[in-house]
Design an enzyme around this catalytic site. Structure first.
Site, short mmCIF file in Angstrom:
data_model
loop_
_atom_site.label_atom_id
_atom_site.label_comp_id
_atom_site.label_asym_id
_atom_site.label_seq_id
_atom_site.Cartn_x
_atom_site.Cartn_y
_atom_site.Cartn_z
N GLU A 188 0.83 -1.21 0.00
CA GLU A 188 0.00 0.00 0.00
C GLU A 188 0.87 1.26 0.00
O GLU A 188 1.82 1.38 0.78
CB GLU A 188 -0.92 0.07 1.23
CG GLU A 188 -1.76 1.34 1.19
CD GLU A 188 -2.51 1.67 2.48
OE1 GLU A 188 -3.21 2.71 2.48
OE2 GLU A 188 -2.39 0.93 3.47
N ASP B 48 9.98 11.51 17.56
CA ASP B 48 9.52 12.87 17.27
C ASP B 48 9.93 13.82 18.39
O ASP B 48 9.69 13.53 19.56
CB ASP B 48 7.99 12.83 17.13
CG ASP B 48 7.44 14.10 16.52
OD1 ASP B 48 7.87 15.20 16.93
OD2 ASP B 48 6.56 14.00 15.65
N ASP C 53 9.44 5.57 15.00
CA ASP C 53 9.22 7.00 14.75
C ASP C 53 9.60 7.75 16.03
O ASP C 53 9.01 7.51 17.08
CB ASP C 53 7.74 7.21 14.39
CG ASP C 53 7.40 8.67 14.13
OD1 ASP C 53 8.32 9.51 14.09
OD2 ASP C 53 6.20 8.98 13.98
#
Length: 388
Positions: free
Chosen positions: A42, A109, A107
């Site tokens: 995807e 951040d 991830d």
């Protein structure tokens, strides 16, 4: 003109002349070992005005290239490899369209560190707080390679305020949700939300992984916390540190008025307490970890179907390109030196003549190393079969 204002004009040029489609397709095909691996992947596009298009999928590199050059997405996200073609998910019998595999991703951040940085907040970053990303990469990369045995790790700058890690080994791509959660939990030390004051609790025996992580933190703690953030300086920042200190240490610490001597005093008091007590005091280590240890978005790592921003996507607000990070030069990496979509079009015949060149070369080396490793593994399996 702002970077965002340039996107309608420059994105078509970027996707036509600079985006490394060949390496990108080779990366996500993984040698074509599994049938339809690339075709069942995807992709999601964010278009102008935040129009969000999910479940895009492509038969080959040419189809991917044509569609991206037609749609000129402001942002590209990569999702899972599914049981069926994602662009046909509406035609598949309910419940049979399943996310099967995806890279193990992390991830990190900068906004998750807002309680321990004074220089910036929310989306803002500077070279002072960027040290936190350097520490995070060093700790997580070492653990994934040495503790888990993964080899193919692609670290990518997000384009604004953080970093992403793509663990591309076959074993990592096949991990279940439970296994991904276990890896993410293993790597998580800072726990609790805004209302939790003390977010790191150590106890005997201290796990070898924590000892390894502390060795990294110690290298940077003075520069980052004591000098860069001056955590022992103002009353406000000092109060945050004091809140992490046991009451029996507090009085002696507050008596010291010199900020630079306070940290040394804290260490001395803890050592004295340790020497005269059977109880372990990890006050110094807990503070260091709370201020510097990586803060992962665990939900991103747990889900197989979670989307993550693609390498070489352009950040729509900063215009910076999400480039791979060379770990051999990690100490020199500066997010403000990363090419922006405007800067690469000073000369734009192809990426080899732009500031993007070294990042594409790094990506190319990563893909080549994976391909070499895969060929070596296939030969090894063939030899084993011959032996039988």
């Amino acid at each position: 003109m702002s970077e965002a204002a340039c996107l309608p004009e420059l994105l078509p040029l970027y996707y036509r002349r600079l985006f490394p489609f060949s390496q990108y397709h080779r990366w996500l095909s993984y040698g074509g070992v599994t049938k339809n691996y690339f075709q069942n992947r995807e992709f999601s596009f964010t278009l102008k005005d935040d129009i969000y298009v999910r479940y895009q999928s492509f038969s080959n590199q040419n189809e991917l290239e044509k569609e991206i050059q037609k749609m000129n997405p402001y942002k590209i996200d990569i999702g899972a490899v599914y049981s069926h073609r994602p662009n046909q998910h509406n035609t598949v019998k309910s419940g049979t369209f399943q996310a099967l595999e995806k890279e193990l991703v992390f991830d990190i951040d900068m906004t998750d560190y807002d309680d321990v940085r004074r220089c910036c907040s929310s989306a803002d970053i500077c070279t002072k707080c960027w040290i936190l990303m350097t520490i995070a990469i060093r700790i997580i990369d070492r653990a994934l390679r040495e503790d888990f045995g993964f080899r193919h790790l692609l670290w990518v700058y997000s384009g604004r305020r953080g970093v992403h890690c793509w663990v591309c080994d076959e074993a990592a791509r096949k991990l279940s949700v439970a296994a991904r959660s276990a890896v993410a939990e293993y790597l998580t030390l800072v726990k609790g939300g805004e209302e939790t004051v003390k977010k790191v609790q150590l106890s005997d025996p201290v796990h070898p992984f924590i000892k390894e992580s502390l060795a990294v933190v110690r290298r940077y703690f003075t520069d980052y916390a004591l000098v860069g953030q001056d955590i022992m300086g103002s009353k406000e920042s000092m109060d945050k540190v004091v809140a992490l200190v046991p009451d029996d240490i507090l009085a002696a610490l507050q008596a010291e008025k010199n900020p630079t001597k306070r940290w040394e005093k804290l260490k001395v008091i803890v050592q004295q307490k340790q020497a005269s007590s059977k109880k372990s005091y990890y006050t110094e280590e807990e503070i260091m970890l709370q201020y510097c240890y990586p803060r992962l978005d665990v939900n991103v790592s747990k889900g197989v179907n979670h989307l993550l921003k693609s390498p070489f996507s352009v950040h729509p607000k900063t215009g910076r390109i999400s480039v791979p990070i060379d770990l051999r030069e990690l100490g020199q990496f500066n997010p403000f030196d990363v090419p922006t979509i405007r800067s690469v079009f000073g000369i734009f015949s192809d990426y080899k003549r732009t500031s993007l060149a070294k990042y594409v070369k790094l990506f190319d080396q990563f893909v080549e190393e994976m391909e070499r490793s895969r060929k070596g593994e296939l030969l090894r399996r063939t030899d084993l079969q011959k032996d039988f």
